[in-house]
Design a protein around this motif. Structure first.
Motif, PDB file in Angstrom:
ATOM      1  N   ASP A   1      40.693  47.064  25.886  1.00 57.75           N
ATOM      2  CA  ASP A   1      42.291  46.876  26.013  1.00 57.75           C
ATOM      3  C   ASP A   1      42.533  45.881  24.586  1.00 57.75           C
ATOM      4  OD1 ASP A   1      40.984  44.355  26.659  1.00 57.75           O
ATOM      5  OD2 ASP A   1      42.247  43.868  28.336  1.00 57.75           O
ATOM      6  N   GLY A   2      41.594  45.495  23.811  1.00 62.87           N
ATOM      7  CA  GLY A   2      41.778  44.809  22.531  1.00 62.87           C
ATOM      8  C   GLY A   2      41.375  43.434  22.809  1.00 62.87           C
ATOM      9  N   SER A   3      41.069  42.937  24.040  1.00 67.54           N
ATOM     10  CA  SER A   3      40.427  41.628  24.060  1.00 67.54           C
ATOM     11  C   SER A   3      39.008  41.207  23.897  1.00 67.54           C
ATOM     12  CB  SER A   3      41.150  41.149  25.454  1.00 67.54           C
ATOM     13  OG  SER A   3      40.198  41.712  26.607  1.00 67.54           O
ATOM     14  N   PHE A   4      38.662  40.175  24.183  1.00 63.63           N
ATOM     15  CA  PHE A   4      37.439  39.725  23.893  1.00 63.63           C
ATOM     16  C   PHE A   4      36.816  39.201  25.256  1.00 63.63           C
ATOM     17  CE2 PHE A   4      33.555  37.301  22.722  1.00 63.63           C
ATOM     18  CZ  PHE A   4      32.741  38.602  21.970  1.00 63.63           C
ATOM     19  N   ALA A   5      37.635  38.576  26.085  1.00 61.53           N
ATOM     20  CA  ALA A   5      37.042  37.866  27.212  1.00 61.53           C
ATOM     21  C   ALA A   5      35.780  36.909  27.012  1.00 61.53           C
ATOM     22  CB  ALA A   5      36.625  38.902  28.185  1.00 61.53           C
ATOM     23  N   PRO A   6      36.264  35.864  26.183  1.00 61.15           N
ATOM     24  CA  PRO A   6      35.306  35.047  25.821  1.00 61.15           C
ATOM     25  C   PRO A   6      34.629  34.150  26.844  1.00 61.15           C
ATOM     26  CG  PRO A   6      37.154  34.024  25.040  1.00 61.15           C
ATOM     27  CD  PRO A   6      37.505  35.527  25.557  1.00 61.15           C
ATOM     28  N   ASP A   7      35.593  34.028  27.988  1.00 61.63           N
ATOM     29  CA  ASP A   7      35.025  33.176  29.274  1.00 61.63           C
ATOM     30  C   ASP A   7      34.234  34.006  30.207  1.00 61.63           C
ATOM     31  OD1 ASP A   7      35.920  30.902  27.845  1.00 61.63           O
ATOM     32  OD2 ASP A   7      37.750  31.348  28.820  1.00 61.63           O
ATOM     33  N   ASN A   8      34.237  35.260  30.058  1.00 54.71           N
ATOM     34  CA  ASN A   8      33.390  36.243  30.888  1.00 54.71           C
ATOM     35  C   ASN A   8      31.828  35.890  31.148  1.00 54.71           C
ATOM     36  OD1 ASN A   8      36.045  37.461  31.695  1.00 54.71           O
ATOM     37  ND2 ASN A   8      35.264  39.332  31.320  1.00 54.71           N
TER      38      ASN A   8
END
Length: 680
Positions: free
Chosen positions: A527-534
């Motif tokens: 979706d174009g995000s990176f999810a750095p906190d996952n």
């Protein structure tokens, strides 16, 4: 009269494969001559304890006392050896474990699991000796009087029931089996009734028993409880392919290094021997004759040499072999104790009784003393031809596989395929096993490098021949190497001008995330995000780490594939090769812990341990270790301190590290970019 003949050096690696043409030398009745001589032995097949049994000293128990091994069988370029004495007392297993390959004693003997650096294999044998020990067997064995089988596919084993029983393959009887303790050994059994009893590897009929031999030499077919401490008499198979020659184990005085141009005549002697092994780390010497003919008198030949390894107990040595490759003369001809001795000249006298076709072989040698293995380079050979009235300098025809220059210089010119065809079955199996066990799981290139191929082919080829193999992959197939042994090729897909919807310019990890994406180490979400906190699982973590190591040409494994795949065994997993690649660079203990995580996230402290193990000795500490209140009881404190001192990790606050907190994608990107910068 002595005539001096000059020898011309050629490139050091040009003829390193010559040792493949050598064989073990036949033995005759023991003789002691009045002349100068070097006593010679040979590894031969003798069964049972009797006056003709042969013994080899190889390795040191606890790294100190030379180990005496009895030769139990010889065939197909290998010898089966068993310790003549009980070396120590140990239990067979814990928790009622009678499964040989998982038993405590098996892991100890093979330096596996918690015994990786303190087990028998690594403490008893030098790295050169270890390399000459073969996998014992790939044949399944039955448990005694109970269902199921096991395969002793380790290097060091205990003898089996079928080997030591009356009429067994070792040819032993009850008196043969009665064992003594090694001299100077002070170990104790857990009960006096077990003194001088010793374990067999064969599991017993009960779930908590393994078979054993009583002190009298009779076999206990009921077996002992695996938690008992009984004697240990290891066995292994020695690769004879790299035994250059054998000599008296002690006391002859000739093989202690007194250089002399006059070589010593070889005379056969007693049944306790030591080995001189080919060692690829020894400097190689190459030579070619400037004349094909030698006067039929004692003739002193001058040797020009280069690239010899120097140091304590290092020598330039020579041997002469006859037309059947039997050793006739041997001696050290020059000390190489000083660094300036790496290149120079030496003399060797050719005795007048030589015959046409005999060979002079020059090599470097490390002499290590009585009862200890010596190491030698691959010999360089010169064929000797007697000068006669019909001979003229520079004349004569070249022999098969050789070419003659105008001056009569003779050099070996076998091609790679010819070498492959001359390899013994065991020689090929040894190469196949190296590919199977130590080929890295991932590469950035579809091709092997010359240095990698040199290691995997067991140093059996010259650089020129290896180049032939690299240029013709079908030659690998002739060696028995199939595609399944070749590593997976990895391609990076850098993202140009990366941007992610949830990583803004003011995000603490913005720079690391963007750089990692630009290098192709990581991609964002669909979706174009990176999810750095996952939180990160093992698979993603190891994929990212492996790419950084590949960028810096770090591919070599520490663990063999057979060990790695005990814990990472789903070859259909999308990240299998990357996970196995990182896993092969860890200790077995850490690998076991990793495998037990399943789909659970990896913690910050476990990441620290992984980083510690894959980068130790590659990174320098650049800041002092900081005190964190929450790591004092962590099992990974040493690793955390290392990562802090090398700046790979920072705390979550000035006083806390949050060691058990799940690692996030953003945190790992910061680590990756630091690691990439430090490894350059």
């Amino acid at each position: 009269m002595k005539k001096r003949i000059s020898l011309l050096l050629i490139h050091t690696m040009l003829i390193s494969l010559l040792i493949m043409l050598m064989s073990l030398f036949p033995i005759s009745v023991p003789v002691l001559a009045a002349e100068r001589h070097i006593p010679l032995g040979v590894v031969e097949s003798v069964y049972g304890r009797n006056t003709t049994s042969q013994f080899i000293y190889f390795g040191k128990n606890k790294g100190t006392d030379p180990i005496k091994w009895r030769v139990m069988a010889v065939g197909d370029d290998k010898a089966t050896l068993m310790s003549e004495y009980i070396l120590e007392y140990s239990n067979y297993g814990i928790s009622a474990n009678r499964n040989w390959s998982d038993a405590e004693i098996c892991r100890y003997l093979n330096s596996q699991h918690s015994f990786a650096s303190g087990g028998f294999l690594t403490t008893a044998f030098s790295s050169v000796e270890q390399a000459k020990i073969l996998i014992y067997s790939n044949t399944e064995e039955s448990r005694y009087n109970s269902p199921g089988t096991f395969t002793p596919n380790q290097k060091i084993v205990l003898p089996s029931l079928d080997e030591v029983k009356d009429g067994g393959t070792f040819g032993m009887n009850e008196s043969d089996r009665a064992a003594l303790e090694a001299e100077g050994f002070r170990g104790t059994p857990n009960d006096v009734m077990y003194k001088k009893s010793w374990w067999l590897r064969t599991p017993g009929e009960l779930y908590d028993a393994a078979l054993s031999v009583r002190s009298s030499g009779s076999i206990d077919y009921h077996g002992n409880y695996v938690g008992d401490r009984l004697g240990v008499r290891p066995a292994f198979k020695l690769n004879l392919f790299d035994v250059l020659f054998t000599s008296d184990a002690a006391g002859n005085g000739v093989k202690t290094g007194t250089p002399n141009s006059m070589l010593n005549r070889v005379v056969h002697t007693n049944n306790e021997i030591k080995l001189t092994l080919i060692d690829s780390n020894q400097g190689l010497v190459s030579a070619a004759t400037t004349s094909k003919y030698i006067q039929r008198e004692d003739t002193e030949i001058e040797i020009n040499y280069q690239g010899a390894i120097t140091g304590t107990n290092q020598y330039l040595s020579a041997m002469i072999t006859d037309n059947s490759d039997a050793l006739k003369y041997y001696g050290t001809i020059k000390s190489l104790a000083n660094s300036e001795d790496g290149s120079g000249t030496a003399e060797v006298t050719i005795p007048r009784d030589f015959e046409d076709g005999w060979k002079l072989k020059i090599f470097t040698e490390q002499l290590n003393g009585d009862y200890q293995t010596d190491y030698a380079s691959v010999p360089v050979e010169v064929t000797l031809t007697a000068k006669s009235k019909q001979n003229s300098p520079g004349g004569g025809s070249s022999s098969s596989g050789r070419s003659s220059s105008e001056g009569g210089t003779s050099t070996l010119s076998l091609n790679a395929e010819q070498v492959i065809n001359r390899l013994s079955k065991d020689g090929k199996v040894a190469i196949i096993n190296l590919f199977k066990e130590y080929m890295p799981y991932t590469f950035f290139s579809t091709d092997l490098t010359l240095e990698q191929l040199k290691v995997f082919t067991n140093n059996k080829f010259t650089d020129k021949q290896l180049q032939e193999i690299l240029g013709n992959p079908q030659l690998l197939q002739k060696l028995g190497i199939d595609d399944s042994m070749i590593s997976r090729t990895v391609f990076l897909k850098p993202i140009h001008n990366p941007s992610f919807t949830d990583v803004k310019l003011d995000h603490w990890a913005y720079g690391s995330i963007i750089e990692a994406a630009s290098l192709g180490l990581v991609a964002g979400m669909p979706d174009g995000s990176f999810a750095p906190d996952n939180p990160l699982k093992v698979a993603d973590t190891f994929v990212f780490l492996d790419k950084v190591l590949l960028l810096n040409n770090i591919t070599e494994p520490k663990l063999p594939r057979s060990t790695v795949e005990l814990y990472i065994n789903d070859k259909n997993h999308w990240a299998f090769n990357h996970m196995a690649s990182i896993g092969s660079k860890l200790s077995e203990e850490t690998l076991m812990t990793i495998s037990q995580l399943g789909d659970a996230p990896i913690s910050r402290e476990l990441l620290a341990q992984v980083l510690y193990e894959i980068t130790k000795d590659r990174l320098e500490a650049t800041r002092e270790v900081r005190y964190f209140t929450d790591i004092q009881s962590s099992s990974y404190k040493e690793a955390i301190d290392y990562c802090v001192s090398t700046r790979l990790l920072s705390g979550t606050s000035s006083t806390t590290m949050s060691p058990q907190k799940a690692l996030t994608r953003g945190e790992l990107m910061s680590v990756l970019i630091k690691l990439e910068s430090m490894l350059k």
